[in-house]
Design a protein around this motif. Structure first.
Motif, PDB file in Angstrom:
ATOM      1  N   ARG A   9       3.430   3.363 -18.381  1.00  0.00           N
ATOM      2  CA  ARG A   9       3.736   1.938 -18.310  1.00  0.00           C
ATOM      3  C   ARG A   9       4.180   1.572 -16.907  1.00  0.00           C
ATOM      4  O   ARG A   9       4.791   2.366 -16.221  1.00  0.00           O
ATOM      5  CB  ARG A   9       4.848   1.622 -19.289  1.00  0.00           C
ATOM      6  CG  ARG A   9       5.281   0.195 -19.420  1.00  0.00           C
ATOM      7  CD  ARG A   9       4.191  -0.750 -19.927  1.00  0.00           C
ATOM      8  NE  ARG A   9       3.496  -0.279 -21.095  1.00  0.00           N
ATOM      9  CZ  ARG A   9       3.784  -0.606 -22.347  1.00  0.00           C
ATOM     10  NH1 ARG A   9       4.790  -1.404 -22.591  1.00  0.00           N
ATOM     11  NH2 ARG A   9       3.061  -0.142 -23.334  1.00  0.00           N
ATOM     12  N   GLU A  72       8.368  -1.067 -28.920  1.00  0.00           N
ATOM     13  CA  GLU A  72       7.926  -2.457 -28.859  1.00  0.00           C
ATOM     14  C   GLU A  72       7.920  -3.118 -30.234  1.00  0.00           C
ATOM     15  O   GLU A  72       8.091  -4.332 -30.336  1.00  0.00           O
ATOM     16  CB  GLU A  72       6.552  -2.543 -28.209  1.00  0.00           C
ATOM     17  CG  GLU A  72       6.604  -2.217 -26.723  1.00  0.00           C
ATOM     18  CD  GLU A  72       5.245  -2.159 -26.067  1.00  0.00           C
ATOM     19  OE1 GLU A  72       4.226  -2.021 -26.789  1.00  0.00           O
ATOM     20  OE2 GLU A  72       5.208  -2.232 -24.833  1.00  0.00           O
ATOM     21  N   ARG A  73       7.726  -2.346 -31.298  1.00  0.00           N
ATOM     22  CA  ARG A  73       7.795  -2.891 -32.656  1.00  0.00           C
ATOM     23  C   ARG A  73       9.236  -3.096 -33.116  1.00  0.00           C
ATOM     24  O   ARG A  73       9.481  -3.662 -34.162  1.00  0.00           O
ATOM     25  CB  ARG A  73       7.087  -1.961 -33.637  1.00  0.00           C
ATOM     26  CG  ARG A  73       5.578  -1.953 -33.520  1.00  0.00           C
ATOM     27  CD  ARG A  73       4.935  -1.202 -34.667  1.00  0.00           C
ATOM     28  NE  ARG A  73       5.387   0.173 -34.765  1.00  0.00           N
ATOM     29  CZ  ARG A  73       4.773   1.229 -34.229  1.00  0.00           C
ATOM     30  NH1 ARG A  73       3.657   1.054 -33.541  1.00  0.00           N
ATOM     31  NH2 ARG A  73       5.263   2.447 -34.380  1.00  0.00           N
TER      32      ARG A  73
END
Length: 97
Positions: A9, A72-73
């Motif tokens: 990332r 991210e969830r």
């Protein structure tokens, strides 16, 4: 080489990169942050530099992507009453087979 690192990332804010790196390390992966000093020294150039990079060894890339997807969830979020003291288990990563 056996230890080639892959990009997981890019983050324009170095603190975000360190948070993701911490999640990956907590899952037992060998993550590291690169270029964070460049971004901090010249924040307006961060988009041109490409931001801070979160990197993992090539053989851990699949697991790292799963951990970041879980982050991210919101699956790694702690509740207000969660115990994070010594010995508290915050996150246990089980790789898919």
């Amino acid at each position: 080489m056996d230890n080639d690192f892959c990009l997981v990332r890019r983050c324009l804010i170095p603190a975000d990169a360190f948070i993701l790196c911490g999640c990956l390390r907590a899952a037992g992966l060998n993550a590291t942050v690169m270029d964070d000093q460049h971004v901090q020294a010249a924040f307006l150039l961060a988009p041109a530099i490409g931001g801070a990079r979160v990197m993992v060894p090539q053989d851990e890339l699949g697991q790292a992507l799963e951990v970041i997807a879980a982050f991210e969830r919101g699956e790694l979020a702690l509740g207000d009453d969660d115990d994070v003291g010594e010995g508290a288990r915050v996150y246990e990563f089980t790789p898919r087979k």
